[in-house]
Enzyme design. Sequence first.
Site, PDB file in Angstrom:
ATOM      1  N   CYS A  94      -9.068   4.181  -2.635  1.00 20.86           N
ATOM      2  CA  CYS A  94      -9.680   3.654  -1.412  1.00 20.86           C
ATOM      3  C   CYS A  94     -11.065   4.228  -1.143  1.00 20.86           C
ATOM      4  CB  CYS A  94      -8.765   3.902  -0.206  1.00 20.86           C
ATOM      5  SG  CYS A  94      -8.286   5.628   0.036  1.00 20.86           S
ATOM      6  N   HIS A 167      -6.621   7.692   4.321  1.00 21.86           N
ATOM      7  CA  HIS A 167      -7.118   6.399   3.858  1.00 21.86           C
ATOM      8  C   HIS A 167      -8.576   6.214   4.269  1.00 21.86           C
ATOM      9  CE1 HIS A 167      -6.953   2.290   2.545  1.00 21.86           C
ATOM     10  NE2 HIS A 167      -7.076   1.774   3.757  1.00 21.86           N
TER      11      HIS A 167
END
Length: 309
Positions: A94, A167
């Site tokens: 990510c 994330h």
Amino acid sequence: MADGGGWSTIESDEGVFTSLVENLGVKGVQFEELISLDADTIRSLSPVYGVIFLFKWMRDQAPTQTTTTPLDGTYDTTPPENLFFAAQTIQNACGTQAQSQANPAHRTRPHPPLLQRLHNRLPPDLRGEALSNSEEIRTAHNAFAKASPFVDETTRDANEEEGDAYHFIAYTAVNGTLYELDGLQPYPISHGSCAGAETGGGEDFAEKVIGVLQRRIARYPEGETRFNLMAVVRDLRLRASEIGDAELMEREERKRRAWAWENTLRRSNFVGFIGEVLKGVAGMKEGRGEFEEWVEKAKGETQRRLNRR
């Protein structure tokens, strides 16, 4: 680092991300860490092409197959052609994916050849798959992984539940709209109009993105502070050169040298060095007849610390 064929966890660090995008062929930009949600700070770095936000991932906020609307904003099911959005299909990718989506290439210059091909030829779900399986991008990403002879992050079980998961997502303004680009979401998320977006963030970008981030942070329990925010900006050395600011140029050059040194350390494994130092100290103590006394003293200190706990 063993080559397990996967993607390693990398730090949310301005020097790491700047070096990573440069290795991928994006020139003339850098990342700047933002230590507070302050509109004036973002404006002072103008042009700002986007921001990268790192946060603790919470399962109850993740989209599901029945999700039709995001928690904030609205899905744009027909995003503009010049918006690069890719679905994330590989764990730990990510960070690289977020910076690829936030970089200014779609507005100011061509994408690096690989990203340009992904953008032109594939839909978002297949872009993510192709990006995640790119040896070139994976190698650049893993070059900044922490070296360890004991733990190989590339082979970690994707379903592992231990520890907190984090994330990366991106926010950028394209065609007068503020977008949230999260590879775990089915579509880009629109947060409404953002005046002057074509000039690198625009007049509204700072206020708009801070408002969105504040609402997102407010969904976390009170006292949660594990967030990180970086701005994607024009290389500050270019600004220094254009306005003849020698002090700014020297400061930015020092920063680049520090980043290079820190990235070298990140790639290094110091276990062997530490082992040799310990062997040298042990040999010195043994030569002086102090080895047993040294060991017993260390045991006593360890026991005292355990007792205090």
